[in-house]
Design an enzyme around this catalytic site. Structure first.
Site, PDB file in Angstrom:
ATOM      1  N   SER A  21       0.583  -1.294  -0.148  1.00 26.09           N
ATOM      2  CA  SER A  21       0.098  -0.092  -0.111  1.00 26.09           C
ATOM      3  C   SER A  21       0.840   1.268  -0.055  1.00 26.09           C
ATOM      4  O   SER A  21       0.620   2.035  -0.743  1.00 26.09           O
ATOM      5  CB  SER A  21      -0.947   0.026   1.137  1.00 26.09           C
ATOM      6  N   ASP A  45       5.916 -10.291  -4.143  1.00 25.18           N
ATOM      7  CA  ASP A  45       4.635 -10.611  -4.501  1.00 25.18           C
ATOM      8  C   ASP A  45       4.625 -10.577  -5.871  1.00 25.18           C
ATOM      9  O   ASP A  45       4.406  -9.300  -6.317  1.00 25.18           O
ATOM     10  CB  ASP A  45       3.580  -9.978  -3.692  1.00 25.18           C
ATOM     11  N   ALA A  91      10.356  -0.034   3.064  1.00 26.37           N
ATOM     12  CA  ALA A  91       8.938  -0.243   3.462  1.00 26.37           C
ATOM     13  C   ALA A  91       8.478  -1.673   3.644  1.00 26.37           C
ATOM     14  O   ALA A  91       7.326  -1.780   4.265  1.00 26.37           O
ATOM     15  CB  ALA A  91       8.013   0.462   2.830  1.00 26.37           C
ATOM     16  N   SER A 134       9.240   2.879  10.271  1.00 29.03           N
ATOM     17  CA  SER A 134       8.851   2.353  11.576  1.00 29.03           C
ATOM     18  C   SER A 134       7.559   2.592  11.905  1.00 29.03           C
ATOM     19  O   SER A 134       6.494   2.797  10.800  1.00 29.03           O
ATOM     20  CB  SER A 134       9.812   3.126  12.512  1.00 29.03           C
ATOM     21  N   LYS A 137       4.392   1.171  17.397  1.00 27.57           N
ATOM     22  CA  LYS A 137       4.536   0.145  18.062  1.00 27.57           C
ATOM     23  C   LYS A 137       6.020  -0.054  18.525  1.00 27.57           C
ATOM     24  O   LYS A 137       6.410  -1.128  19.305  1.00 27.57           O
ATOM     25  CB  LYS A 137       3.890  -0.938  17.450  1.00 27.57           C
ATOM     26  N   LYS A 149      10.762  -3.769  15.272  1.00 28.98           N
ATOM     27  CA  LYS A 149      10.800  -2.621  14.498  1.00 28.98           C
ATOM     28  C   LYS A 149      11.676  -1.663  15.181  1.00 28.98           C
ATOM     29  O   LYS A 149      12.496  -0.833  14.951  1.00 28.98           O
ATOM     30  CB  LYS A 149       9.433  -2.002  14.181  1.00 28.98           C
ATOM     31  N   SER A 181      -6.027   1.216   6.104  1.00 24.92           N
ATOM     32  CA  SER A 181      -5.067   0.307   5.710  1.00 24.92           C
ATOM     33  C   SER A 181      -5.498  -1.219   5.681  1.00 24.92           C
ATOM     34  O   SER A 181      -6.250  -1.500   6.645  1.00 24.92           O
ATOM     35  CB  SER A 181      -3.640   0.676   5.991  1.00 24.92           C
ATOM     36  N   ARG A 182      -4.966  -1.979   4.949  1.00 21.79           N
ATOM     37  CA  ARG A 182      -4.961  -3.452   5.004  1.00 21.79           C
ATOM     38  C   ARG A 182      -4.836  -4.005   6.611  1.00 21.79           C
ATOM     39  O   ARG A 182      -3.894  -3.683   7.174  1.00 21.79           O
ATOM     40  CB  ARG A 182      -4.237  -4.237   4.162  1.00 21.79           C
TER      41      ARG A 182
END
Length: 339
Positions: A21, A45, A91, A134, A137, A149, A181-182
């Site tokens: 994304s 992918d 990313a 980043s 979290k 992360k 977002s997903r």
């Protein structure tokens, strides 16, 4: 701050996770606003890469686009892909909290070892600028995803001290939840709205919020600002999870189901422990690197349009105590625009 065109124009840019994304929006933005010499999508992918290649925007820039199948776990492949590259935006990551808890070694391989591979490949190939994404979290992490992360952030910051004499800068951008977002709460609520109720983990819960385009624009600005070693944090609003539920399905019942393992009631982007090494600018913060690699007073005066100031001890940037919260109407408008 508007990024100087010379940072992007005529440059070769590689985006790890480039078919995700963020990657797609980032690449779309630089194709529309700038004139890069070459843009490389690096991801594992093949279906998403095929869909990019056949979409109108990317077809119209086929002379500029390159597509590399590869994993950030594969250092030799990364090194080959970065040949002649000027800028890397990292990313790629395993981002789902429950999946990382259940598959810890996989998260470590991608998020930590992958970060080391990106650093090594960039230094070896003479890349000029690297920005790694980043997450909130990573601040005082309580789940494995956040911990990996945080380790990744430390790797990229420390890269500025072991790059030798090479002219390369590494920086990190940290921001909160990307609306819609997903895997985020908006698609989850939409899925449950037809059932007449929405599961709410805890009605006190808050989160930071940023749109995908705002995230892309912030990364672009940070590419133009970076001195090397900074951890950039944007000033962004928060929301109450109950207000998102109201924005998505105002008539649905809100059922509290309890907080999940690895979740916080409120997210942090800057902890009180970080306050002594945090500089506040007009629309963002910078957490300074642990090892001084440039003059901090000069950085405060000259790294942005307006001088910054040191944060007081005890300052923290927390979604629950944020000064700006989005209203239900603002959330509804953003959801309709983004999705």
């Amino acid at each position: 701050m508007n990024i100087d065109r010379s940072v992007i124009d005529g440059k070769a840019i590689l985006v790890t996770g480039g078919s995700g994304s963020f990657g797609k929006r980032f690449i779309s933005t630089i194709l529309e606003r700038f004139e890069p010499a070459r843009v490389i999508v690096y991801s594992r992918d093949e279906l998403k890469q095929f869909e990019m290649q056949t979409s109108e925007l990317f077809k119209s820039h086929s002379d500029t686009m390159r597509y590399f199948l590869g994993d950030v776990r594969d250092e030799p492949r990364l090194t080959r892909a970065m040949e002649g590259v000027d800028i890397v935006v990292h990313a790629a990551a395993l981002k789902q909290v429950p999946a990382a808890e259940y598959n810890p070694f996989e998260a470590v391989k991608t998020n930590i070892m992958g970060a080391q591979n990106v650093v090594n490949a960039a230094i070896l190939q003479g890349v000029s600028r690297v920005v790694a994404l980043s997450t909130d979290k990573a601040a005082a992490p309580i789940n494995l995803y956040g911990a990996t992360k945080l380790a990744s952030d430390k790797i990229f910051v420390a890269a500025n001290t072991h790059k030798g004499e090479r002219d390369i800068t590494f920086s990190v951008v940290r921001y909160g939840n990307v609306l819609g977002s997903r895997g985020s709460v908006v698609p989850f609520f939409r899925e449950h709205a037809s059932r007449g109720y929405l599961p709410i983990t805890d009605k006190r819960m808050t989160r930071f919020n940023i749109t995908l385009q705002q995230g892309v624009d912030f990364v672009l600005n940070c590419l133009g600002r970076q001195w090397g070693g900074e951890l950039f944090v944007p000033k962004i609003p928060s929301y109450h999870v109950t207000d998102v539920a109201m924005a998505v399905a105002p008539d649905a019942e809100q059922r509290e189901v309890g907080i999940r393992p690895g979740e916080k009631l409120h997210e942090e982007m800057i902890t009180s422990t970080d306050s002594m090494s945090t500089i506040e600018f007009e629309d963002y913060y910078v957490i300074l690197p642990s090892y001084q690699v440039w003059d901090v007073d000069e950085f405060i005066q000259n790294s942005s349009d307006k001088p910054g100031k040191r944060c007081e001890y005890g300052f923290e940037y927390n979604s629950g105590t944020n000064e700006h919260f989005l209203s239900v109407d603002e959330l509804r408008e953003m959801i309709e625009k983004e999705l």
